[in-house]
Motif scaffolding. Structure first.
Motif, PDB file in Angstrom:
ATOM      1  N   GLN A  71      48.091  52.692  35.057  1.00 54.63           N
ATOM      2  CA  GLN A  71      47.882  51.490  34.261  1.00 54.63           C
ATOM      3  C   GLN A  71      49.165  50.674  34.167  1.00 54.63           C
ATOM      4  O   GLN A  71      49.145  49.451  34.288  1.00 54.63           O
ATOM      5  N   GLU A  72      50.275  51.363  33.915  1.00 52.29           N
ATOM      6  CA  GLU A  72      51.553  50.659  33.830  1.00 52.29           C
ATOM      7  C   GLU A  72      51.896  50.005  35.164  1.00 52.29           C
ATOM      8  O   GLU A  72      52.380  48.862  35.210  1.00 52.29           O
ATOM      9  N   GLN A  73      51.660  50.715  36.249  1.00 50.29           N
ATOM     10  CA  GLN A  73      51.930  50.140  37.562  1.00 50.29           C
ATOM     11  C   GLN A  73      51.041  48.925  37.813  1.00 50.29           C
ATOM     12  O   GLN A  73      51.493  47.912  38.364  1.00 50.29           O
ATOM     13  N   ALA A  74      49.769  49.026  37.410  1.00 49.18           N
ATOM     14  CA  ALA A  74      48.845  47.903  37.600  1.00 49.18           C
ATOM     15  C   ALA A  74      49.277  46.705  36.775  1.00 49.18           C
ATOM     16  O   ALA A  74      49.221  45.556  37.246  1.00 49.18           O
ATOM     17  N   MET A  75      49.719  46.947  35.543  1.00 50.82           N
ATOM     18  CA  MET A  75      50.175  45.853  34.684  1.00 50.82           C
ATOM     19  C   MET A  75      51.401  45.171  35.281  1.00 50.82           C
ATOM     20  O   MET A  75      51.524  43.944  35.253  1.00 50.82           O
ATOM     21  N   GLU A  76      52.301  45.959  35.821  1.00 51.44           N
ATOM     22  CA  GLU A  76      53.484  45.386  36.458  1.00 51.44           C
ATOM     23  C   GLU A  76      53.096  44.546  37.675  1.00 51.44           C
ATOM     24  O   GLU A  76      53.615  43.444  37.884  1.00 51.44           O
ATOM     25  N   ALA A  77      52.143  45.046  38.446  1.00 49.72           N
ATOM     26  CA  ALA A  77      51.690  44.301  39.625  1.00 49.72           C
ATOM     27  C   ALA A  77      51.012  42.999  39.212  1.00 49.72           C
ATOM     28  O   ALA A  77      51.229  41.946  39.827  1.00 49.72           O
ATOM     29  N   ASP A  78      50.176  43.062  38.152  1.00 50.63           N
ATOM     30  CA  ASP A  78      49.505  41.856  37.667  1.00 50.63           C
ATOM     31  C   ASP A  78      50.523  40.824  37.185  1.00 50.63           C
ATOM     32  O   ASP A  78      50.374  39.621  37.448  1.00 50.63           O
ATOM     33  N   SER A  79      51.533  41.298  36.469  1.00 52.16           N
ATOM     34  CA  SER A  79      52.568  40.390  35.979  1.00 52.16           C
ATOM     35  C   SER A  79      53.296  39.707  37.131  1.00 52.16           C
ATOM     36  O   SER A  79      53.592  38.504  37.065  1.00 52.16           O
ATOM     37  N   GLU A  80      53.575  40.465  38.172  1.00 55.21           N
ATOM     38  CA  GLU A  80      54.248  39.884  39.327  1.00 55.21           C
ATOM     39  C   GLU A  80      53.395  38.791  39.973  1.00 55.21           C
ATOM     40  O   GLU A  80      53.912  37.748  40.377  1.00 55.21           O
ATOM     41  N   VAL A  81      52.085  39.027  40.045  1.00 56.09           N
ATOM     42  CA  VAL A  81      51.189  38.023  40.628  1.00 56.09           C
ATOM     43  C   VAL A  81      51.192  36.756  39.783  1.00 56.09           C
ATOM     44  O   VAL A  81      51.309  35.636  40.314  1.00 56.09           O
ATOM     45  N   GLU A 118      38.936  40.176  39.863  1.00 55.09           N
ATOM     46  CA  GLU A 118      38.811  41.560  39.423  1.00 55.09           C
ATOM     47  C   GLU A 118      38.508  41.630  37.928  1.00 55.09           C
ATOM     48  O   GLU A 118      38.672  40.652  37.205  1.00 55.09           O
ATOM     49  N   ASP A 119      38.064  42.779  37.485  1.00 47.07           N
ATOM     50  CA  ASP A 119      37.789  42.989  36.065  1.00 47.07           C
ATOM     51  C   ASP A 119      38.992  43.684  35.443  1.00 47.07           C
ATOM     52  O   ASP A 119      38.976  44.881  35.176  1.00 47.07           O
ATOM     53  N   ARG A 120      40.045  42.916  35.196  1.00 51.89           N
ATOM     54  CA  ARG A 120      41.296  43.484  34.695  1.00 51.89           C
ATOM     55  C   ARG A 120      41.640  42.934  33.309  1.00 51.89           C
ATOM     56  O   ARG A 120      42.816  42.817  32.956  1.00 51.89           O
ATOM     57  N   GLY A 121      40.615  42.588  32.529  1.00 50.78           N
ATOM     58  CA  GLY A 121      40.842  42.152  31.158  1.00 50.78           C
ATOM     59  C   GLY A 121      41.671  40.893  31.068  1.00 50.78           C
ATOM     60  O   GLY A 121      41.387  39.877  31.700  1.00 50.78           O
ATOM     61  N   GLY A 122      42.742  40.964  30.254  1.00 54.75           N
ATOM     62  CA  GLY A 122      43.562  39.789  29.979  1.00 54.75           C
ATOM     63  C   GLY A 122      44.210  39.198  31.210  1.00 54.75           C
ATOM     64  O   GLY A 122      44.284  37.974  31.356  1.00 54.75           O
ATOM     65  N   ALA A 123      44.690  40.056  32.114  1.00 49.67           N
ATOM     66  CA  ALA A 123      45.369  39.554  33.317  1.00 49.67           C
ATOM     67  C   ALA A 123      44.414  38.729  34.169  1.00 49.67           C
ATOM     68  O   ALA A 123      44.773  37.643  34.655  1.00 49.67           O
ATOM     69  N   SER A 124      43.205  39.212  34.371  1.00 49.99           N
ATOM     70  CA  SER A 124      42.222  38.471  35.155  1.00 49.99           C
ATOM     71  C   SER A 124      41.837  37.169  34.461  1.00 49.99           C
ATOM     72  O   SER A 124      41.638  36.135  35.119  1.00 49.99           O
ATOM     73  N   ALA A 125      41.728  37.205  33.132  1.00 49.81           N
ATOM     74  CA  ALA A 125      41.385  35.996  32.386  1.00 49.81           C
ATOM     75  C   ALA A 125      42.471  34.937  32.510  1.00 49.81           C
ATOM     76  O   ALA A 125      42.183  33.749  32.712  1.00 49.81           O
ATOM     77  N   ALA A 184      34.165  28.386  32.739  1.00 49.52           N
ATOM     78  CA  ALA A 184      32.948  29.034  32.246  1.00 49.52           C
ATOM     79  C   ALA A 184      32.933  30.519  32.588  1.00 49.52           C
ATOM     80  O   ALA A 184      32.456  31.343  31.796  1.00 49.52           O
ATOM     81  N   ALA A 185      33.461  30.874  33.756  1.00 47.72           N
ATOM     82  CA  ALA A 185      33.496  32.284  34.159  1.00 47.72           C
ATOM     83  C   ALA A 185      34.387  33.096  33.226  1.00 47.72           C
ATOM     84  O   ALA A 185      34.044  34.226  32.843  1.00 47.72           O
ATOM     85  N   VAL A 186      35.516  32.529  32.832  1.00 51.48           N
ATOM     86  CA  VAL A 186      36.411  33.234  31.909  1.00 51.48           C
ATOM     87  C   VAL A 186      35.753  33.344  30.530  1.00 51.48           C
ATOM     88  O   VAL A 186      35.804  34.386  29.873  1.00 51.48           O
ATOM     89  N   ALA A 187      35.114  32.268  30.088  1.00 50.97           N
ATOM     90  CA  ALA A 187      34.462  32.271  28.773  1.00 50.97           C
ATOM     91  C   ALA A 187      33.355  33.316  28.702  1.00 50.97           C
ATOM     92  O   ALA A 187      33.072  33.865  27.625  1.00 50.97           O
ATOM     93  N   ALA A 188      32.724  33.608  29.833  1.00 55.22           N
ATOM     94  CA  ALA A 188      31.621  34.576  29.861  1.00 55.22           C
ATOM     95  C   ALA A 188      32.082  36.001  30.124  1.00 55.22           C
ATOM     96  O   ALA A 188      31.273  36.929  30.096  1.00 55.22           O
ATOM     97  N   ASN A 189      33.376  36.207  30.354  1.00 53.29           N
ATOM     98  CA  ASN A 189      33.908  37.525  30.687  1.00 53.29           C
ATOM     99  C   ASN A 189      34.088  38.355  29.413  1.00 53.29           C
ATOM    100  O   ASN A 189      35.024  38.138  28.643  1.00 53.29           O
ATOM    101  N   GLU A 190      33.185  39.292  29.181  1.00 56.24           N
ATOM    102  CA  GLU A 190      33.207  40.069  27.944  1.00 56.24           C
ATOM    103  C   GLU A 190      34.386  41.031  27.849  1.00 56.24           C
ATOM    104  O   GLU A 190      34.700  41.513  26.752  1.00 56.24           O
ATOM    105  N   SER A 191      35.032  41.329  28.956  1.00 54.09           N
ATOM    106  CA  SER A 191      36.179  42.233  28.912  1.00 54.09           C
ATOM    107  C   SER A 191      37.483  41.494  28.621  1.00 54.09           C
ATOM    108  O   SER A 191      38.520  42.127  28.428  1.00 54.09           O
ATOM    109  N   ALA A 192      37.431  40.169  28.585  1.00 56.55           N
ATOM    110  CA  ALA A 192      38.631  39.374  28.320  1.00 56.55           C
ATOM    111  C   ALA A 192      38.859  39.260  26.814  1.00 56.55           C
ATOM    112  O   ALA A 192      37.907  39.315  26.031  1.00 56.55           O
ATOM    113  N   PRO A 193      40.109  39.110  26.374  1.00 53.15           N
ATOM    114  CA  PRO A 193      40.382  38.919  24.942  1.00 53.15           C
ATOM    115  C   PRO A 193      39.641  37.689  24.413  1.00 53.15           C
ATOM    116  O   PRO A 193      39.515  36.684  25.112  1.00 53.15           O
ATOM    117  N   GLN A 194      39.186  37.773  23.169  1.00 54.54           N
ATOM    118  CA  GLN A 194      38.372  36.695  22.600  1.00 54.54           C
ATOM    119  C   GLN A 194      39.125  35.380  22.555  1.00 54.54           C
ATOM    120  O   GLN A 194      38.538  34.300  22.766  1.00 54.54           O
TER     121      GLN A 194
END
Length: 265
Positions: free
Chosen positions: A71-81, A107-114, A138-148
């Protein structure tokens, strides 16, 4: 003080005492044997299941540590992107930044994807592609895994992008949940809802909402100023403290009072 002489035990009493000691020792040995037997029986019966549970626990804990590391590695990779795409945007390379965000946004990566989706939508809007921008918002607004908060921001931007193609009723329905004091997007959503009320001829509702926005301390000053003016046009007083307002706008109230007095004289 003289000591009382001990009573001499008879032969029968000595034999009885010895027998009692031997019986006590025998009972103790039997009890120890029973306890040992119970222990051996317990481990014979439950030893393997307990060992299995212990092994599963260790495997599960190891799996959690591995997952946490990934998870930490994925978060670091997302941040770099995200940072890399932002650098491209700031350098004026909008399309490059847009393309770099595509995989993460899909991808379905919560906040990073949003966040990636919001950035792509913003780039599309900047490149004068409103339909695509609205679709991405609209896609982000409909993403239930994203922060409100990100979903609410996406909804606000979607409606703002499509405002001219929506009916006033649709604007009110979609943004009214955000157009309430205390919501982080109250001022921006409220302004759009107030204009929709005006389109419907509901000037009282529009004026009241503009007045609320004008009094929102956490709203941007430019937006508060517009709301104050609109409230005034609609006959609603949105100024609580005139002197404080003039001070915010850089007006010297004492000098203004002096000029007014001079003109009267």
């Amino acid at each position: 003080m003289a000591l009382t002489p001990k009573k001499e035990l008879s032969r029968e009493e000595k034999l009885a005492k010895r027998d009692a000691a031997e019986q006590e020792a025998l009972l103790r040995e039997v009890d120890d044997a029973v306890r040992q037997g119970d222990t051996e029986e317990f481990f014979t019966k439950y030893g393997k299941p307990l060992l299995a549970v212990l092994i599963l626990g260790l495997v599960g804990f190891g799996g959690y540590l591995f997952w946490d590391s990934r998870q930490e590695q994925a978060m670091e990779a997302d941040s770099e992107v995200l940072v890399g795409a932002l650098d491209q945007v700031e350098a004026g390379n909008l399309q490059t930044g847009y393309d770099q965000l595509e995989a993460l946004a899909g991808e379905d990566r919560g906040g990073a994807s949003a966040v990636a989706g919001l950035m792509r939508a913003g780039i599309a809007a900047e490149q004068d592609r409103p339909d695509e921008a609205a679709r991405l918002f609209a896609a982000v607004a409909a993403n239930e895994s994203a922060p409100q908060a990100l979903r609410d921001l996406a909804k606000l931007r979607e409606v703002a992008t499509r405002y001219d193609s929506l009916s006033s009723g649709e604007v009110i329905t979609q943004l009214k949940p955000l157009a309430v004091p205390g919501n982080p997007f109250f001022a921006s959503a409220g302004e759009l809802v107030a204009h929709a009320y005006m389109d419907q001829g509901k000037e009282a509702e529009a004026g009241a909402l503009f007045a609320q926005i004008a009094k929102a301390d956490d709203a941007p000053e430019g937006l508060r100023s517009r709301a104050r003016q609109m409230a005034g046009v609609l006959g609603v007083d949105a100024i609580e403290d005139v002197d404080a307002l003039l001070e915010e706008q850089g007006v010297d109230t004492q000098a203004a009072d002096g000029e007014a007095a001079a003109q009267i004289q």
